[in-house]
Design a protein around this motif. Structure first.
Motif, short mmCIF file in Angstrom:
data_model
loop_
_atom_site.label_atom_id
_atom_site.label_comp_id
_atom_site.label_asym_id
_atom_site.label_seq_id
_atom_site.Cartn_x
_atom_site.Cartn_y
_atom_site.Cartn_z
N LYS A 53 34.12 46.64 30.07
CA LYS A 53 33.85 46.54 31.50
C LYS A 53 34.18 45.14 32.02
CE LYS A 53 32.07 48.27 35.34
NZ LYS A 53 32.70 49.41 36.05
N GLY A 54 34.06 44.15 31.13
CA GLY A 54 34.29 42.76 31.54
C GLY A 54 35.68 42.53 32.09
N GLU A 55 36.69 43.15 31.48
CA GLU A 55 38.06 42.96 31.98
C GLU A 55 38.21 43.53 33.38
OE1 GLU A 55 38.95 45.40 28.92
OE2 GLU A 55 38.15 43.85 27.60
N GLU A 56 37.62 44.69 33.60
CA GLU A 56 37.70 45.33 34.91
C GLU A 56 37.03 44.46 35.98
OE1 GLU A 56 36.36 49.50 37.16
OE2 GLU A 56 35.99 49.22 35.02
N LEU A 57 35.86 43.92 35.66
CA LEU A 57 35.13 43.11 36.62
C LEU A 57 35.92 41.84 36.98
CD1 LEU A 57 31.50 43.39 35.17
CD2 LEU A 57 32.41 44.51 37.22
N ILE A 58 36.46 41.17 35.98
CA ILE A 58 37.21 39.93 36.21
C ILE A 58 38.50 40.22 36.97
CG2 ILE A 58 38.46 38.05 35.09
CD1 ILE A 58 35.39 37.76 35.10
N THR B 133 31.67 36.67 26.94
CA THR B 133 30.97 36.19 28.13
C THR B 133 31.91 36.24 29.34
OG1 THR B 133 31.66 33.89 27.84
CG2 THR B 133 29.66 34.60 26.68
N ARG B 134 31.34 36.03 30.52
CA ARG B 134 32.15 35.99 31.73
C ARG B 134 33.18 34.87 31.65
NH1 ARG B 134 32.34 33.45 36.70
NH2 ARG B 134 33.06 34.77 38.44
N GLU B 135 32.78 33.69 31.18
CA GLU B 135 33.71 32.57 31.08
C GLU B 135 34.85 32.89 30.13
OE1 GLU B 135 31.83 28.89 30.10
OE2 GLU B 135 31.30 28.48 32.20
N GLU B 136 34.55 33.56 29.02
CA GLU B 136 35.59 33.91 28.06
C GLU B 136 36.57 34.92 28.66
OE1 GLU B 136 33.47 33.30 23.72
OE2 GLU B 136 33.02 35.12 24.86
N HIS B 137 36.05 35.87 29.44
CA HIS B 137 36.93 36.81 30.12
C HIS B 137 37.85 36.09 31.12
CE1 HIS B 137 34.40 40.27 28.73
NE2 HIS B 137 35.58 40.87 28.77
N ILE B 138 37.32 35.10 31.83
CA ILE B 138 38.13 34.34 32.78
C ILE B 138 39.24 33.59 32.05
CG2 ILE B 138 38.10 32.37 34.37
CD1 ILE B 138 35.31 33.28 35.26
N LEU B 139 38.92 33.01 30.89
CA LEU B 139 39.94 32.30 30.12
C LEU B 139 40.99 33.27 29.59
CD1 LEU B 139 37.91 29.63 28.12
CD2 LEU B 139 39.23 29.35 30.22
N ALA B 140 40.56 34.46 29.21
CA ALA B 140 41.52 35.46 28.74
C ALA B 140 42.45 35.89 29.87
CB ALA B 140 40.78 36.67 28.17
N PHE B 141 41.91 36.05 31.07
CA PHE B 141 42.74 36.43 32.22
C PHE B 141 43.72 35.30 32.57
CE2 PHE B 141 42.78 37.99 36.90
CZ PHE B 141 43.93 38.71 36.65
N ASN B 142 43.24 34.07 32.46
CA ASN B 142 44.09 32.90 32.67
C ASN B 142 45.31 32.96 31.75
OD1 ASN B 142 44.91 30.12 31.51
ND2 ASN B 142 43.87 29.49 33.38
N LEU B 143 45.07 33.21 30.47
CA LEU B 143 46.18 33.24 29.52
C LEU B 143 47.05 34.47 29.73
CD1 LEU B 143 47.58 31.85 27.19
CD2 LEU B 143 46.07 33.07 25.61
N TYR B 144 46.44 35.59 30.09
CA TYR B 144 47.21 36.80 30.38
C TYR B 144 48.26 36.52 31.46
CZ TYR B 144 48.35 41.35 32.40
OH TYR B 144 49.03 42.45 32.89
N CYS B 145 47.88 35.75 32.45
CA CYS B 145 48.81 35.44 33.55
C CYS B 145 49.90 34.48 33.12
CB CYS B 145 48.05 34.83 34.72
SG CYS B 145 46.91 35.96 35.56
N ASN C 62 44.08 44.33 26.89
CA ASN C 62 43.18 45.16 27.70
C ASN C 62 43.39 44.96 29.20
OD1 ASN C 62 41.95 46.35 25.49
ND2 ASN C 62 40.20 44.96 25.46
N PHE C 63 43.77 43.75 29.59
CA PHE C 63 44.00 43.49 31.01
C PHE C 63 45.19 44.29 31.54
CE2 PHE C 63 41.39 39.61 30.41
CZ PHE C 63 40.55 39.75 31.52
N MET C 64 46.11 44.65 30.68
CA MET C 64 47.29 45.39 31.11
C MET C 64 46.92 46.73 31.75
SD MET C 64 49.67 44.60 27.77
CE MET C 64 51.00 45.69 28.28
#
Length: 254
Positions: A74-79, A7-19, A53-55
């Motif tokens: 596509k979700g990673e790209e959008l976020i 989901t969008r929320e899950e992608h946001i949490l993944a990006f949070n941890l990526y950072c 994937n965010f890399m």
């Protein structure tokens, strides 16, 4: 565990941890990865792969020919494109989502300092948001520099500061941008803030005339060895040359 679309929320949490974690820790055995996997009811490997994937979208990594996984969603790209230029919103929104998933308050979830907080009201909310965002910025900067000072290499977290290149009070739109940050030990952070040292746009350390004109045993020990040396560059979120130029022109006491 359910095999379901992210989901969008899950992608946001993944990006949070990526950072917030070093690139070398993006693997299925790292505790923070395992914790997020448990929160999302996903496998450890699935979360690690999502972070990798965010890399693919990180310009600092592309410049070093580090691409992460070649395929992604596509979700990673959008976020990435939504938040890469909107760091303040990423920090606050992602930490709110994380607290909600943990069924916890954002104060406890993000681990901010609760001292001197008003009991309630708008002032409390404003202070909490500021501290949550500052905590996110610190974690992002320290993770990018693998928890070591970019001048000296000191690697004791308690002695490290996520230092703003353009001060927090000046660059309102850039205050949460990790490219506006350096990881410095407390002594060199103070010297940087006061313009006694700077970092040039080509990442070299300059010492001010004030320092050079007051050479003693301590100056020789703590400053002179780094004159014209190149800083240790982060794994991602390279300091922006425009911000470094601003510091050279407006803060540095050349």
């Amino acid at each position: 565990m359910a095999n379901k679309n992210w989901t969008r929320e899950e992608h946001i949490l993944a990006f949070n941890l990526y950072c917030k974690i070093p690139l070398s820790k993006i693997n299925s055995t790292y505790p923070a990865v395992k914790e997020l996997a448990q929160i999302l009811d996903r496998s450890d490997g699935s979360v690690a792969m999502k972070l990798a994937n965010f890399m693919r979208h990180d310009p600092a990594l592309k410049a070093r020919n580090v691409s992460g996984l070649k395929r992604g969603a596509k979700g990673e790209e959008l976020i990435w494109h939504e938040f890469h230029g909107n760091w303040e919103e990423l920090a606050w929104q992602s930490e709110q989502i994380l607290a909600s998933k943990k069924i916890d308050s954002i104060e406890n979830s993000s681990g901010i300092d609760l001292l001197d907080l008003p009991k309630e009201g708008k002032e409390r909310e404003t202070i909490i948001k500021t501290r949550v965002n500052q905590s996110f910025f610190r974690k992002t900067i320290l993770a990018s520099y693998t928890e070591s000072c970019c001048v000296t290499g000191i690697a004791i977290p308690q002695l490290l500061v996520a230092s703003h290149i353009i001060p927090w009070s000046v660059a309102l739109k850039e205050r949460m941008n990790p490219s506006n940050g350096l990881c410095l030990n407390t002594l060199h952070d103070k010297a940087f803030d006061d313009g006694l040292i700077t970092v040039t746009p080509d990442y070299k350390i300059r010492l001010s005339k004030i320092v050079l004109d007051n050479v003693d045993n301590q100056t020789e020990k703590f400053f002179l060895p780094y004159k014209n040396a190149k800083i240790k560059l982060p794994q991602r979120f390279y300091p922006d040359a425009k911000f470094l130029e601003w510091h050279n022109q407006n803060i540095f006491k050349g």
